[in-house]
Design a protein around this motif. Structure first.
Motif, mmCIF file in Angstrom:
data_model
loop_
_atom_site.group_PDB
_atom_site.id
_atom_site.type_symbol
_atom_site.label_atom_id
_atom_site.label_comp_id
_atom_site.label_asym_id
_atom_site.label_seq_id
_atom_site.Cartn_x
_atom_site.Cartn_y
_atom_site.Cartn_z
ATOM 1 N N LYS A 88 0.829 -1.292 -0.122
ATOM 2 C CA LYS A 88 0.070 -0.269 0.273
ATOM 3 C C LYS A 88 0.705 1.418 0.237
ATOM 4 N N PRO A 89 0.517 2.166 -0.461
ATOM 5 C CA PRO A 89 1.469 3.588 -1.086
ATOM 6 C C PRO A 89 1.191 4.299 0.336
ATOM 7 N N ILE A 90 2.025 5.199 0.493
ATOM 8 C CA ILE A 90 1.951 6.073 2.597
ATOM 9 C C ILE A 90 2.481 7.018 1.659
ATOM 10 N N TRP A 91 1.661 8.411 2.283
ATOM 11 C CA TRP A 91 2.118 9.860 2.130
ATOM 12 C C TRP A 91 2.545 10.069 3.919
ATOM 13 N N SER A 92 3.358 11.271 3.548
ATOM 14 C CA SER A 92 3.713 11.521 4.217
ATOM 15 C C SER A 92 3.919 13.379 3.619
ATOM 16 N N ALA A 93 3.772 14.216 4.693
ATOM 17 C CA ALA A 93 3.599 16.277 4.330
ATOM 18 C C ALA A 93 5.117 16.270 5.761
ATOM 19 N N ASN A 94 5.203 15.244 6.867
ATOM 20 C CA ASN A 94 6.373 15.605 7.486
ATOM 21 C C ASN A 94 6.831 14.920 7.723
ATOM 22 N N LEU A 95 8.533 14.110 6.778
ATOM 23 C CA LEU A 95 9.352 13.542 6.585
ATOM 24 C C LEU A 95 10.288 13.336 7.809
ATOM 25 N N VAL A 96 10.188 14.282 9.449
ATOM 26 C CA VAL A 96 11.260 14.024 10.344
ATOM 27 C C VAL A 96 10.007 13.496 11.073
ATOM 28 N N LEU A 97 8.532 13.811 10.531
ATOM 29 C CA LEU A 97 7.945 12.533 12.161
ATOM 30 C C LEU A 97 7.883 10.982 11.021
ATOM 31 N N ASP A 98 7.268 11.621 10.250
ATOM 32 C CA ASP A 98 6.904 9.796 9.306
ATOM 33 C C ASP A 98 8.354 9.239 8.555
ATOM 34 N N MET A 99 9.593 9.842 8.664
ATOM 35 C CA MET A 99 10.371 9.059 8.012
ATOM 36 C C MET A 99 11.373 8.072 9.068
ATOM 37 N N GLY A 100 12.042 7.362 9.301
ATOM 38 C CA GLY A 100 12.729 6.899 9.748
ATOM 39 C C GLY A 100 14.649 7.615 10.178
ATOM 40 N N MET A 101 14.996 7.820 11.284
ATOM 41 C CA MET A 101 15.903 8.406 11.547
ATOM 42 C C MET A 101 16.885 7.662 11.077
ATOM 43 N N PRO A 102 18.350 8.147 10.946
ATOM 44 C CA PRO A 102 18.749 9.322 11.062
ATOM 45 C C PRO A 102 18.133 9.886 9.147
ATOM 46 N N ARG A 103 17.739 8.857 8.324
ATOM 47 C CA ARG A 103 17.271 9.193 7.091
ATOM 48 C C ARG A 103 16.858 10.419 7.120
ATOM 49 N N SER A 104 15.935 10.903 7.929
ATOM 50 C CA SER A 104 14.882 11.868 7.890
ATOM 51 C C SER A 104 15.963 12.899 8.088
ATOM 52 N N LEU A 105 16.438 13.159 9.426
ATOM 53 C CA LEU A 105 17.606 14.610 9.405
ATOM 54 C C LEU A 105 18.311 14.984 8.592
ATOM 55 N N ARG A 106 18.781 13.678 7.120
ATOM 56 C CA ARG A 106 19.706 14.092 5.856
ATOM 57 C C ARG A 106 18.604 14.702 4.684
ATOM 58 N N ALA A 107 17.512 13.746 4.817
ATOM 59 C CA ALA A 107 16.621 14.566 3.788
ATOM 60 C C ALA A 107 16.143 15.470 4.206
ATOM 61 N N ALA A 108 15.929 16.111 5.462
ATOM 62 C CA ALA A 108 15.849 18.201 5.770
ATOM 63 C C ALA A 108 16.732 18.657 5.373
ATOM 64 N N ALA A 109 18.141 17.665 5.884
ATOM 65 C CA ALA A 109 19.058 18.741 5.604
ATOM 66 C C ALA A 109 18.910 19.031 4.045
ATOM 67 N N ALA A 110 18.472 18.253 3.583
ATOM 68 C CA ALA A 110 18.735 18.432 2.012
ATOM 69 C C ALA A 110 17.094 19.561 0.947
ATOM 70 N N GLY A 111 16.667 19.734 2.499
ATOM 71 C CA GLY A 111 15.334 20.869 2.187
ATOM 72 C C GLY A 111 14.027 19.711 1.610
ATOM 73 N N LEU A 112 14.094 18.486 1.995
ATOM 74 C CA LEU A 112 13.274 18.122 1.397
ATOM 75 C C LEU A 112 12.256 17.819 3.226
ATOM 76 N N ARG A 113 10.774 17.864 2.714
ATOM 77 C CA ARG A 113 9.884 17.812 3.847
ATOM 78 C C ARG A 113 9.480 17.098 3.631
ATOM 79 N N GLY A 114 8.587 16.829 2.401
ATOM 80 C CA GLY A 114 7.334 15.210 1.900
ATOM 81 C C GLY A 114 8.155 14.570 0.875
ATOM 82 N N GLY A 115 6.688 13.206 1.483
ATOM 83 C CA GLY A 115 7.375 12.122 0.486
ATOM 84 C C GLY A 115 6.236 11.228 0.455
ATOM 85 N N MET A 116 6.186 9.987 -1.190
ATOM 86 C CA MET A 116 5.123 9.967 -1.102
ATOM 87 C C MET A 116 5.747 7.936 -1.457
ATOM 88 N N TRP A 117 5.456 7.059 -1.455
ATOM 89 C CA TRP A 117 5.860 5.754 -1.047
ATOM 90 C C TRP A 117 5.053 4.708 -2.138
#
Length: 181
Positions: free
Chosen positions: A98-127
């Motif tokens: 099933k697909p996933i949609w997130s408007a907040n990667l820091v809360l919804d994506m696993g650490m430490p990837r979420s922090l590195r994504a945020a540092a790159a300016g990424l805030r949301g995602g879909m899988w």
């Protein structure tokens, strides 16, 4: 996503299908497919993940970035940190189909990837899973600086993209088992 964006995503899916049908190997066209899907979805980063059965982990087959230099550390990190088949959103989609949609990667994506994504300016995602009724061939991850709120229509459209791509991969594999691995 707006109706216009959904139309663009459907068109990008059609182009991706053409690329897949003309390819000898998935790796030959994966980056081009990701770029088209990401741009249609207004995303700045994309990856295609598959399960490595020997390592029992997920690995990126290809990635695409429209982030420029600020995205280089995130790109390197994705290649260096290979998640197990039970870690993170990619693994959740692989298992659930099933697909996933997130408007907040820091809360919804696993650490430490979420922090590195945020540092790159990424805030949301879909899988979403690239799948058929009987198999999952991979997971597409699309990340963006900003994603709108999810609608049921968008979630259905994203799942449809994964199914369309999955059936093309399955069709190609049945034509010639050595193709699209």
């Amino acid at each position: 996503m707006t109706g216009d964006q959904l139309t663009q995503l459907a068109q990008a899916t059609g182009t991706a299908i053409e690329l897949l049908r003309g390819a000898s190997h998935l790796e030959d066209v994966a980056q081009a497919v990701l770029e088209r899907l990401a741009q249609a979805a207004r995303c700045e980063w994309a990856a295609y993940w598959v399960v490595d059965p020997q390592a029992r982990a997920l690995r990126p087959v290809a990635s695409w970035s429209g982030l420029g230099p600020q995205g280089k550390p995130f790109d390197r990190d994705v290649r260096a940190r290979i998640p197990s088949t039970n870690q993170g959103n990619v693994a959740r989609v692989w298992r659930s189909r099933k697909p996933i949609w997130s408007a907040n990667l820091v809360l919804d994506m696993g650490m430490p990837r979420s922090l590195r994504a945020a540092a790159a300016g990424l805030r949301g995602g879909m899988w979403f899973a690239v799948k058929t009724d009987t198999a999952v061939y991979g997971v597409v991850e699309l990340l963006a600086r900003q994603l709108p709120s999810i609608t049921t229509e968008t979630l259905v459209a994203i799942e449809r993209v994964g199914s369309r791509l999955g059936y093309v991969i399955e069709e190609r594999r049945s034509e010639r088992p050595s193709r699209l691995h």
